[in-house]
Scaffold this motif. Structure first.
Motif, PDB file in Angstrom:
ATOM      1  N   VAL A   1     -45.435   6.843 -10.249  1.00 20.08           N
ATOM      2  CA  VAL A   1     -43.711   7.280 -10.572  1.00 20.08           C
ATOM      3  C   VAL A   1     -43.630   8.570 -11.497  1.00 20.08           C
ATOM      4  O   VAL A   1     -44.310   8.733 -12.481  1.00 20.08           O
ATOM      5  CB  VAL A   1     -43.122   5.961 -11.213  1.00 20.08           C
TER       6      VAL A   1
ATOM      7  N   ILE B   1     -41.673   9.028  -5.928  1.00 17.13           N
ATOM      8  CA  ILE B   1     -42.753   7.887  -5.999  1.00 17.13           C
ATOM      9  C   ILE B   1     -43.632   8.232  -4.737  1.00 17.13           C
ATOM     10  O   ILE B   1     -43.181   8.506  -3.714  1.00 17.13           O
ATOM     11  CB  ILE B   1     -41.761   6.740  -6.000  1.00 17.13           C
TER      12      ILE B   1
ATOM     13  N   TRP C   1     -37.424   7.196  -0.515  1.00 15.64           N
ATOM     14  CA  TRP C   1     -38.121   6.005  -1.145  1.00 15.64           C
ATOM     15  C   TRP C   1     -36.987   5.282  -2.297  1.00 15.64           C
ATOM     16  O   TRP C   1     -37.496   4.050  -2.834  1.00 15.64           O
ATOM     17  CB  TRP C   1     -38.939   6.655  -2.262  1.00 15.64           C
ATOM     18  N   ASN C   2     -35.808   5.868  -2.535  1.00 11.98           N
ATOM     19  CA  ASN C   2     -34.737   5.181  -3.383  1.00 11.98           C
ATOM     20  C   ASN C   2     -34.604   3.446  -2.908  1.00 11.98           C
ATOM     21  O   ASN C   2     -34.580   2.817  -3.862  1.00 11.98           O
ATOM     22  CB  ASN C   2     -33.413   5.947  -3.192  1.00 11.98           C
TER      23      ASN C   2
ATOM     24  N   TYR D   1     -37.291   1.361  -4.023  1.00 11.63           N
ATOM     25  CA  TYR D   1     -37.671   1.260  -5.574  1.00 11.63           C
ATOM     26  C   TYR D   1     -36.431   0.425  -6.272  1.00 11.63           C
ATOM     27  O   TYR D   1     -36.829  -0.404  -6.874  1.00 11.63           O
ATOM     28  CB  TYR D   1     -37.456   2.847  -5.807  1.00 11.63           C
TER      29      TYR D   1
ATOM     30  N   GLN E   1     -44.250  -0.399  -8.836  1.00 11.50           N
ATOM     31  CA  GLN E   1     -43.248   0.406  -9.181  1.00 11.50           C
ATOM     32  C   GLN E   1     -42.751   0.264 -10.235  1.00 11.50           C
ATOM     33  O   GLN E   1     -42.357   1.340 -11.094  1.00 11.50           O
ATOM     34  CB  GLN E   1     -42.308   0.737  -7.998  1.00 11.50           C
TER      35      GLN E   1
ATOM     36  N   SER F   1     -43.228   2.670 -13.720  1.00 10.40           N
ATOM     37  CA  SER F   1     -41.886   3.001 -14.380  1.00 10.40           C
ATOM     38  C   SER F   1     -42.093   2.861 -15.843  1.00 10.40           C
ATOM     39  O   SER F   1     -41.867   3.738 -16.798  1.00 10.40           O
ATOM     40  CB  SER F   1     -40.927   2.629 -13.907  1.00 10.40           C
TER      41      SER F   1
END
Length: 540
Positions: free
Chosen positions: A381, A396, A481-482, A485, A500, A504
């Motif tokens: 990330v 990411i 990728w949103n 995620y 992920q 983060s």
């Protein structure tokens, strides 16, 4: 018997080629049917013996309903059959089966009724079948009628349908049994010895509080009143999970006696429910206090039905469905989209096209220990602290590969990010963890690299980052990728996929630290590579 084509030829009538071809096909089908009935007549007792189990009945009659499709049978279907047999035997009165799509749910319920009427000698069984979809439940009722009326079934178990009640919505047999199909929204009225509920929720409406509450109200107030005999009549619910408070969730919360067979697509050694409760090991069902069934899988990620859903297909489904739908529909552990530690609404207006100029960046990597755990991924990330004090997620990169492929991904990502982005790596405890960290640092010569041990559990590490998200202080750069995620954030900590979130948490922690535990900057500058679009897509 003289065929139609032969009759036409004998009187020298001209027969068009298309008509002749159709007649030949009809004659072929007639002969095949005659041969099949002859086989049934010669082998009748053996066929009846094979049909003593529901599995055997399905295998024997599969071609009646699915002549073009091969039957694939595995231990999961066998387990579902065994539980339905226990209902027939009176050992289970209330059965709940939560299984992924594609597990032959609807056909299984069709075969079960036909099996009870025929092979079990229970033509008096009165069946009330329902689903959220009226077309679907009518479709399945027609399949049941077609199966029962087939020449093969009638030869083995002569059972006539009554002429005065033989509609697609309800038909009766001369043994006093019937099958009535109703949409779930119209369950008042009829009663049965068997109430079969096949997917009471629609995937399109299960997240609507109003729609879902209506379905729950019907389940609680109407379904239990549909039984002919409250002491012996049975309710069977078969469905995929769509919400924590769907019919299955409510049935389990009420603790009203349902035996629950839960079959996730991928085995999970440890499962975490949305309320944080941890469960370990396989699904087990008990009948009268005795162990009845135990999921035979032992390894994390083992597939439920590889005969029909091999690994490649499962991975494709994961990508297309997304984390949220996969967790509920396929893993049978739904979490609310706006539940858990992170809430979807926090990010609804926090998407930006690019970060502020002067943002300080770090990319933290969460490394998967082994791909034998198929829920684990390596994820990196890229997070930045912007001049105004807010944080931004810039990109990411993730992969399920291991070994050299992971090293290659980290190297290529560093080249794309450039030397202005600090690289952060976790350092596992022990000498092996130190050696691995040193190897990565050596490989990433020319970049600013830090490696240090993680402290605290995953939830504790995520709390500071979650606080900033809740306060509206975290933005996300728009990218393909949103969705994946955000899904993972909102499922945390209930999902088995946490890479992920871990990455983060690590990136956020590194941005706040005055200095890293290990910080090595080697003198030479590595040029930024001009990588192909294909390579960049592979990385993201």
């Amino acid at each position: 018997m003289t065929s139609t084509a032969s009759k036409l030829s004998s009187v020298n009538l001209p027969v068009p080629p298309a008509t002749m071809l159709r007649l030949i096909r009809l004659e072929k089908a007639r002969r095949e049917k005659a041969a099949e009935l002859e086989r049934v007549a010669q082998d009748a007792e053996a066929i009846r013996a094979r049909c003593a189990t529901l599995e055997g009945f399905i295998k024997e009659f599969w071609s009646v309903l699915e002549p073009k499709r091969e039957l694939k049978f595995g231990w999961a279907l066998r387990a579902m059959c065994r539980h339905l047999e226990a209902v027939t035997e009176g050992r289970i009165q209330f059965l709940l089966m939560t299984v992924p799509p594609g597990m032959m749910k609807s056909l299984l319920m069709v075969f079960w009724t036909a099996w009870e009427w025929g092979a079990c000698g229970r033509p008096d069984m009165q069946v009330l079948a329902t689903s959220y979809s009226q077309p679907n439940v009518l479709r399945d009722n027609l399949k049941l009628r077609r199966l029962v009326e087939s020449e093969k079934f009638q030869f083995l178990w002569p059972l006539k349908l009554r002429d005065d009640q033989n509609a697609k919505g309800k038909f009766e047999n001369t043994g006093n049994g019937f099958s009535e199909a109703r949409p779930f929204s119209s369950m008042t009225g009829g009663r049965g010895d068997r109430v079969k509920v096949d997917d009471p929720h629609s995937t399109e409406t299960a997240e609507s509080d109003a729609e879902r509450q209506t379905t729950i109200r019907i389940f609680r107030e109407g379904i239990s009143d549909r039984l002919n005999d409250v002491t012996t009549s049975a309710i069977v619910i078969i469905m995929q999970r769509l919400h924590t408070q769907d019919v299955a969730g409510v049935a389990l919360d009420l603790d009203i006696g349902f035996v629950h067979l839960s079959l996730p697509m991928e085995f999970e050694v440890e499962r975490v429910s949305p309320n944080g409760r941890r469960t370990g090991g396989p699904c087990r069902t008990y009948v009268n206090g005795d162990l009845f069934f135990e999921d035979p899988r032992t390894q994390d990620g083992e597939l439920l039905f590889p005969e029909r859903f091999p690994r490649d297909e499962v991975e494709r489904l994961k990508k297309s469905k997304g984390s949220y739908a996969w967790a509920g529909q396929y893993q049978q552990r739904p979490a609310p989209r706006d539940g858990g530690m992170f809430k979807r609404e926090w990010f609804s207006d926090r998407f930006v096209d690019e970060a502020q100029r002067g943002t300080v960046w770090v990319r933290h990597w969460d490394l998967a220990a082994s791909t034998r755990n198929t829920s684990a991924r390596t994820a990196g990330v890229k997070m930045g602290k912007q001049p105004d004090g807010s944080f931004v997620i810039g990109h990411i990169a993730k992969t399920r590969s291991e070994g050299h492929a992971v090293r290659q991904l980290i190297q290529m990502t560093a080249e794309i990010d450039g030397t202005g982005v600090r690289i952060s790596l976790p350092q596992d405890p022990g000498q092996a963890g130190k050696v691995q960290a040193q190897d990565y640092i050596k490989q990433l010569a020319g970049f600013t690299v830090s490696a240090q041990p993680e402290s605290g559990d995953k939830v504790t590490r995520a709390e500071p980052f979650a606080s900033q998200c809740e306060g509206g202080n975290v933005y996300i750069v728009r990218g393909s990728w949103n969705e994946d995620y955000i899904d993972e954030l909102c499922l945390f900590p209930g999902s088995s996929i946490k890479d992920q979130v871990d990455a983060s948490s690590g990136a956020f922690g590194r941005l706040l630290e005055a200095r890293a535990a290990v910080n090595v900057t080697l003198p030479r500058e590595r040029p930024k590579l001009n990588l192909s679009r294909q390579t960049q897509n592979w990385m993201g």
